[in-house]
Design a protein around this motif. Sequence first.
Motif, short mmCIF file in Angstrom:
data_model
loop_
_atom_site.label_atom_id
_atom_site.label_comp_id
_atom_site.label_asym_id
_atom_site.label_seq_id
_atom_site.Cartn_x
_atom_site.Cartn_y
_atom_site.Cartn_z
N LYS A 264 -27.39 12.89 27.07
CA LYS A 264 -27.11 11.53 27.58
C LYS A 264 -27.52 11.37 29.23
CE LYS A 264 -22.89 8.62 28.01
NZ LYS A 264 -21.46 8.70 28.15
N GLN A 265 -27.38 12.38 29.80
CA GLN A 265 -27.84 12.27 31.27
C GLN A 265 -29.32 12.25 31.33
OE1 GLN A 265 -26.41 15.94 33.31
NE2 GLN A 265 -24.20 15.46 33.09
N ASN B 18 -30.09 8.53 30.79
CA ASN B 18 -29.80 7.74 31.89
C ASN B 18 -30.67 7.86 32.94
OD1 ASN B 18 -27.42 6.80 30.65
ND2 ASN B 18 -26.17 8.42 31.61
N THR C 237 -33.92 6.10 31.59
CA THR C 237 -33.73 4.63 31.88
C THR C 237 -33.60 3.99 33.38
OG1 THR C 237 -32.10 4.51 29.74
CG2 THR C 237 -32.06 2.80 31.07
N HIS C 238 -33.18 4.82 34.35
CA HIS C 238 -33.25 4.41 35.83
C HIS C 238 -34.69 4.32 36.27
CE1 HIS C 238 -32.00 3.97 39.62
NE2 HIS C 238 -32.60 5.00 40.32
#
Length: 562
Positions: free
Chosen positions: A182-183, A186, A189-190
């Motif tokens: 999940k990290q 993220n 995506t950033h």
Amino acid sequence: MSWGTELWAPDNAQSLAKDQFDSLDKHTQWGIDFLERYAKFVKERIEIEQNYAKQLRNLVKKYCPKRSSKDEEPRFTSCIAFFNILNELNDYAGQREVVAEEMAHRVYGELMRYAHDLKTERKMHLQEGRKAQQYLDMCWKQMDNSKKKFERECREAEKAQQSYERLDNDTNATKADVEKAKQQLNLRTHMADENKNEYAAQLQNFNGEQHKHFYVVIPQIYKQLQEMDERRTVKLSECYRGFADSERKVIPIISKCLEGMILAAKSVDERRDSQMVVDSFKSGFEPPGDFPFEDYSQHIYRTISDGTISASKQESGKMDAKTTVGKAKGKLWLFGKKPKWSVKMGPALEDFSHLPPEQRRKKLQQRIDELNRELQKESDQKDALNKMKDVYEKNPQMGDPGSLQPKLAETMNNIDRLRMEIHKNEAWLSEVEGKTGGRGDRRHSSDINHLVTQGRESPEGSYTDDANQEVRGPPQQHGHHSEFDDEFEDDDPLPAIGHCKAIYPFDGHNEGTLAMKEGEVLYIIEEDKGDGWTRARRQNGEEGYVPTSYIDVTLEKNSKGS
């Protein structure tokens, strides 16, 4: 019409714009090459004009007379007209040089300067266009790199999304692995969002630069290139006009030169030239008369009544006369014609006695005029020296009067010499004109000889300047007759061609001359050959030379024979 808006539509591709830029580069280079080609044409035309003018001047110089003396100056109207035409042609050549100079200064020089400036301006505009194109290419590369980076980050974020969903659905996966996936999702995506923002900024910047490039920068550069090319065309037009004006300006002067040639042609006067021929070659001699009839039958009808003694006396007289004539002929034959060497000698031509009377009169008159002019100059110089001497005598501080004495003496000697020359030439002129002392003035032969025979030629062509010496006859022959003389003793005497009357008495002391009294009538058997002597014969057969200026010659049809 503008190159910046008409060469392409706004939605054309970038490669098309670059192609148009290269096309304008070639076109402007062609324009400069054409300008330089025309400049070369003008230069060759200038060389043609210069060579043409040079050849014309050489032609004029070749056919112009070399006037080394006044006698060689043209006199005939046809000659004067030709020399005037040569002068006009020389002026015409000068106008061709003016055309060449005007073309060199106004056309060729201006073209070369403008071509240099045009090359510099074109180079600057092309550099600006290339810089704008390079800047646009750089913006496009930056936008393209940000786009590719954004695309790559989006793929990485998509992979992280798939990995997270797989681990989240897997029951065997630990909670730590799911949290880690999940990290990672993220983070990707950033980063994708950041690259998206950067790509959007680069895209916006590129679109702005591209719009500026195609709507502002490139049209401005093309406009400048268009103005430069139009100025080149205008300059060519001005040079074309200047090329024609260079020659049109001299057309009025060239027309005057041609009009001068036509006037020179109209000035030719055949009548005047014919009169000049008469004046130049007029001799003053009269045409010879008819040959008289010579009667050789007078001895046939001689009566036999004459006694033997008288007959023998007549025969003896006849033989004596024949012998006398033969001897005279034998003696006079040696100098009957003036020797050739006497004509070539300078002193023998001083009185121009080798010329016919009319030409001799003209030459003597010309010499007298020249001597009078020289005498006037010397007289003016003498007056000036006398005035200067008076000034020096009154003001000694200005100069020494004695220093002018040598020059004054030289001037006086020149004046005396010129007066003597004028007097001598006037005597010769009076002799030619038949006015020596007047026909009514009867002077003794010694006085006439003293005046007339100065500078005259003797019967044998000799020359004397001695005023106290009378006319010299042929050289005295000593001893008996030679065999050369005897060959001519038996020849018949020469026939008479006229008669003459003695104006003045002549002593005739020298051998070969014939004494005569005033008013005596003699037969002419040989005319004056130009040496001032005429061969004459008395009725008794005695022959000899008498001065032509002492007698009045008549060559007529009814003159007696020998």
